[in-house]
Motif scaffolding. Structure first.
Motif, PDB file in Angstrom:
ATOM      1  N   UNK A 101       0.836  -1.198   0.000  1.00 21.21           N
ATOM      2  CA  UNK A 101       0.000   0.000   0.000  1.00 21.21           C
ATOM      3  C   UNK A 101       0.876   1.256   0.000  1.00 21.21           C
ATOM      4  N   UNK A 102       0.640   2.125  -0.983  1.00 20.07           N
ATOM      5  CA  UNK A 102       1.382   3.377  -1.109  1.00 20.07           C
ATOM      6  C   UNK A 102       0.417   4.535  -0.910  1.00 20.07           C
ATOM      7  N   UNK A 103       0.834   5.528  -0.130  1.00 19.36           N
ATOM      8  CA  UNK A 103      -0.031   6.700   0.036  1.00 19.36           C
ATOM      9  C   UNK A 103       0.737   7.978  -0.263  1.00 19.36           C
ATOM     10  N   UNK A 104       0.263   8.771  -1.241  1.00 16.03           N
ATOM     11  CA  UNK A 104       0.870  10.082  -1.494  1.00 16.03           C
ATOM     12  C   UNK A 104       0.387  11.090  -0.462  1.00 16.03           C
ATOM     13  N   UNK A 105       1.331  11.827   0.114  1.00 17.55           N
ATOM     14  CA  UNK A 105       0.989  12.854   1.093  1.00 17.55           C
ATOM     15  C   UNK A 105       1.902  14.056   0.908  1.00 17.55           C
ATOM     16  N   UNK A 106       1.477  15.166   1.492  1.00 12.15           N
ATOM     17  CA  UNK A 106       2.291  16.375   1.515  1.00 12.15           C
ATOM     18  C   UNK A 106       2.484  16.820   2.954  1.00 12.15           C
ATOM     19  N   UNK A 107       3.443  17.694   3.163  1.00 14.71           N
ATOM     20  CA  UNK A 107       3.767  18.113   4.515  1.00 14.71           C
ATOM     21  C   UNK A 107       2.544  18.711   5.192  1.00 14.71           C
ATOM     22  N   UNK A 108       2.510  18.589   6.492  1.00 14.51           N
ATOM     23  CA  UNK A 108       1.401  18.946   7.372  1.00 14.51           C
ATOM     24  C   UNK A 108       0.344  17.843   7.384  1.00 14.51           C
ATOM     25  N   UNK A 109       0.010  17.269   6.226  1.00 11.68           N
ATOM     26  CA  UNK A 109      -0.933  16.148   6.215  1.00 11.68           C
ATOM     27  C   UNK A 109      -0.351  14.963   6.970  1.00 11.68           C
ATOM     28  N   UNK A 110       0.915  14.685   6.725  1.00  9.66           N
ATOM     29  CA  UNK A 110       1.536  13.511   7.329  1.00  9.66           C
ATOM     30  C   UNK A 110       1.593  13.619   8.846  1.00  9.66           C
ATOM     31  N   UNK A 111       1.533  14.848   9.362  1.00 10.50           N
ATOM     32  CA  UNK A 111       1.594  15.035  10.800  1.00 10.50           C
ATOM     33  C   UNK A 111       0.249  14.744  11.472  1.00 10.50           C
ATOM     34  N   UNK A 112      -0.826  14.673  10.692  1.00 11.25           N
ATOM     35  CA  UNK A 112      -2.146  14.509  11.297  1.00 11.25           C
ATOM     36  C   UNK A 112      -2.868  13.243  10.855  1.00 11.25           C
ATOM     37  N   UNK A 113      -2.574  12.756   9.645  1.00  9.92           N
ATOM     38  CA  UNK A 113      -3.293  11.595   9.131  1.00  9.92           C
ATOM     39  C   UNK A 113      -2.708  10.298   9.683  1.00  9.92           C
ATOM     40  N   UNK A 114      -3.588   9.386  10.033  1.00  7.72           N
ATOM     41  CA  UNK A 114      -3.159   8.059  10.472  1.00  7.72           C
ATOM     42  C   UNK A 114      -3.372   7.104   9.310  1.00  7.72           C
ATOM     43  N   UNK A 115      -2.297   6.654   8.727  1.00  2.00           N
ATOM     44  CA  UNK A 115      -2.386   5.888   7.488  1.00  2.00           C
ATOM     45  C   UNK A 115      -2.086   4.417   7.713  1.00  2.00           C
ATOM     46  N   UNK A 116      -2.667   3.579   6.878  1.00  2.00           N
ATOM     47  CA  UNK A 116      -2.359   2.148   6.918  1.00  2.00           C
ATOM     48  C   UNK A 116      -1.363   1.782   5.833  1.00  2.00           C
ATOM     49  N   UNK A 117      -0.756   2.765   5.205  1.00  2.00           N
ATOM     50  CA  UNK A 117       0.139   2.512   4.080  1.00  2.00           C
ATOM     51  C   UNK A 117       1.447   1.875   4.537  1.00  2.00           C
ATOM     52  N   UNK A 118       1.992   1.033   3.661  1.00  2.00           N
ATOM     53  CA  UNK A 118       3.333   0.489   3.880  1.00  2.00           C
ATOM     54  C   UNK A 118       4.394   1.522   3.533  1.00  2.00           C
ATOM     55  N   UNK A 119       4.085   2.360   2.536  1.00  2.00           N
ATOM     56  CA  UNK A 119       5.020   3.390   2.070  1.00  2.00           C
ATOM     57  C   UNK A 119       4.288   4.725   2.008  1.00  2.00           C
ATOM     58  N   UNK A 120       4.830   5.718   2.705  1.00  2.00           N
ATOM     59  CA  UNK A 120       4.288   7.083   2.638  1.00  2.00           C
ATOM     60  C   UNK A 120       5.151   7.871   1.674  1.00  2.00           C
TER      61      UNK A 120
END
Length: 684
Positions: free
Chosen positions: A178-197
């Motif tokens: 599982x890959x999830x594209x994110x940008x700064x600030x989002x990564x600090x708040x989102x709880x992801x189940x991705x293997x790769x951020x």
């Protein structure tokens, strides 16, 4: 470190080679940005990477600012994306950043691409409006669910797609990764189940900010048992900000790869082999849609499947960070405007010495990069040196090409500062003009006397404060006029093409206090220390004194503007006496004003705890004086030259410090509140 065993056949498909791109781009330079991105993707493929993450808004550049409001910026971004899609190597999954207009709202988006196909357009869900960032001025935060996005014709011709997915989602590869594209600030708040951020970043430089970012991402990677690919810019993207790079690949709380910080390379790929074993996490997740992708991320052969061992992230001390960031910012400015070099009016004081030393540090770095074969540096150095035949002999040789200094003394200047300026220039090996501007100053004074029928005097000669200040300012402003004259004729004198940039030399503490003359040598084309406190200036001088010994003497000399008459050949004027504050006090007051967002009353309350050796009355007097001078002189910052941002306490009016410049300088209500508070404390 113990050897890491070669993977078995059973585990081969669980190891992937991934990459992050660190790139020096210029906002709105679509052609060069396209070339750099396309070249980087092909290099990644050659090095057998299967996934590449690029910085945020990398197609157009993060600092387009109000260009984002122009339809052309969006249109050209699509056109460049189509070109990259068409030429990018097959079997390489990559992300690119660009603005996307959807249903009459503009979104800051990550575009996930594979084999000439757009897999997903992921819009930002949280906008960055902190400090220098003003994303909500241009972009909208995405709040909707996954939908179809109609692609423009230029992309349809390449991909054959009519639409693609638009929204928050994860990509699932054929192996189930599982890959999830994110940008700064989002990564600090989102709880992801991705293997790769896949974290696309645009993190600009501030002193020691990188360590905080690294600490957080390391913790996040460990907490979520995930691989984090964090890409970032390096260099000047087109304004006062400098990006310090340091792109990262982390896995399970360990750094596997780190790009060079403060790099002068046009781009750098950092790669790592990462383990992508299935995992079970006892966490709750959002309901982001999963998009299945027919693509195997783990394509390495058996012999290549060694997981990259952890490494220590490189860190720098204060003087190193200051010197490397400022010299990198000045280099990008110099090469992009095609200037021949820098002119620094060298007073023999700490601020101008710092500016000259920054250019000398740049000269040293350029020689290193030249020897390493950095093509971009080689091309620019030859241009600056006069042609293809030029080869820098050593760092002094090259520094002499990019830096010229001048001591612009008057009868009020001391022998000490003149000697310090001369000695520093000699240590750097640069052309130095040891001059006097007395004739020019006297000529202006005579002209003014003829126009006004009035002869002003210094206070020490019986004149008023207004006369004294006017006479000081004539000297200060004459220096700027002659600085620009020398900078413009230097290419003729040295028989070189181009022009010299005039370096402004005012520090951040003096900018907050307003302790500089409007249109003196605090003005110029750019200011590398305009965001530095005096403490930073001193740390820089001490840190680089081993290389340039005169910096130590300059560091411990008493700061003085040297605009008033000497007493028995000695300068009695000092900066701290003139300002009514020590530099340490100004540094603290500036931090309370900007970082802690204090007005007069809240600043007074905080200082009661911090200044326990002062009485409430003394503290209130300091606060009143600070705000009075700040507001009286605030207008000066509206025309201050572009200054490198590297301090959260900066006072730049144009972008960072959004405050008015016309005030009631009496602060009547606020100061009355202070008086009442002081009276209450004195009754206790």
């Amino acid at each position: 470190m113990e050897d890491i065993p070669v993977a078995t056949m059973e585990s081969v498909k669980k190891i992937a080679r991934v990459a992050v791109l660190q790139v020096n781009l210029l906002s709105m330079d679509f052609a060069d940005n396209c070339q750099a991105l396309a070249k980087s993707l092909h290099l990644a493929k050659e090095q057998k990477a299967s996934l590449v993450v690029c910085p945020e808004l990398c197609i157009c550049g993060y600092n387009c600012e109000d260009h984002f409001l122009e339809k052309d910026t969006v249109t050209h971004s699509w056109q460049i994306l189509a070109q990259i899609l068409n030429t990018a190597p097959d079997n390489l999954l990559y992300t690119l950043g660009m603005p996307v207009l959807h249903e009459n709202s503009l979104y800051n988006c990550l575009v996930c691409c594979l084999n000439k196909t757009i897999l997903l357009i992921k819009p930002r869900t949280m906008l960055n409006n902190a400090g220098n960032a003003m994303e909500s001025r241009w972009f909208t935060a995405w709040k909707g669910s996954m939908c179809d996005f109609a692609l423009p014709e230029c992309v349809r011709k390449v991909s054959g797609q009519e639409t693609c997915k638009f929204g928050v989602g994860l990509l699932r590869t054929s192996e189930g990764v599982l890959l999830e594209p994110q940008m700064e600030y989002e990564v600090y708040s989102r709880c992801t189940r991705a293997d790769v951020i896949m974290l696309a970043s645009s993190s600009h430089y501030e002193l020691f900010l990188y360590e905080k970012r690294l600490k957080y991402l390391t913790h996040l990677s460990e907490q979520r048992k995930a691989v984090i690919l964090c890409s970032n810019y390096v260099g000047c993207n087109g304004n006062r900000l400098y990006y310090d790079g340091g792109s990262l690949i982390l896995s399970n709380g360990r750094v596997l790869s780190q790009s060079q910080r403060f790099s002068l390379q046009p781009f750098e790929l950092s790669l790592a082999n990462v383990s992508l074993c299935p995992r079970i996490l006892n966490m709750s997740f959002d309901n982001a849609e999963v998009i299945d992708v027919k693509f195997e991320l783990c394509l390495l052969g058996l012999k290549e499947c060694r997981v990259t061992p952890p490494t220590e992230a490189k860190s720098y001390n204060m003087s190193e960070e200051l010197g490397l960031s400022a010299s990198g910012w000045m280099w990008d400015y110099l090469r992009r405007v095609k200037a021949a070099g820098f002119f620094v009016p060298l007073s023999g004081g700490a601020d101008s010495a710092s500016c000259a030393a920054i250019v000398a540090v740049l000269g040293s770095r350029l020689v290193e990069e030249y020897k390493k074969g950095n093509g971009m540096v080689i091309s620019e150095v030859k241009r600056i040196g006069g042609g293809e035949s030029y080869e820098p002999v050593d760092e002094k040789d090259l520094t002499s090409k990019i830096l010229c200094t001048a001591y612009l003394g008057t009868g009020n200047s001391s022998k000490d500062t003149r000697e310090r300026a001369k000695n520093l220039a000699k240590e750097m090996g640069v052309r130095h003009i040891d001059g006097s501007i007395d004739n020019a100053v006297e000529g202006i004074k005579k002209t003014a006397q003829q126009m006004t029928s009035f002869t002003p005097k210094f206070e020490s000669e019986g004149g008023t404060g207004a006369e004294d200040l006017a006479l000081q300012n004539i000297q200060a402003r004459t220096r700027l006029i002659l600085s620009y004259y020398v900078a413009q004729v230097l290419p003729v004198i040295t028989k070189r093409r181009g022009f010299y940039l005039v370096v402004a030399t005012g520090n951040g503490d003096e900018c907050i206090r307003g302790y500089f003359t409007k249109y003196d040598n605090s003005s110029g084309d750019l200011n590398p220390i305009g965001g530095w406190t005096k403490a930073m200036v001193n740390a820089f001088l001490e840190g680089w004194a081993d290389k340039y010994p005169s910096l130590k003497e300059i560091r411990y000399a008493v700061p003085s503007a040297e605009l008033k008459p000497l007493a028995e050949g000695k300068q009695v004027q000092t900066d701290e006496q003139d300002m009514g504050f020590t530099y340490a006090e100004l540094g603290l007051l500036g931090k309370l004003r900007k970082v802690d967002t204090c007005g007069p009353v809240s600043m007074f309350e905080k200082l009661l705890e911090l200044w326990d050796t002062k009485t409430p009355g003394e503290i209130a007097a300091k606060v009143k004086k600070f705000f009075a001078y700040y507001t009286i002189n605030r207008h000066k910052m509206t025309c201050a030259p572009a200054a490198l941002h590297n301090s959260s306490g900066g006072c730049d009016d144009n972008r960072y410090d959004q405050r008015q410049f016309v005030y009631n300088v009496m602060w009547k209500y606020q100061f009355e509140c202070l008086d009442k508070m002081v009276a209450e404390y004195e009754k206790r």
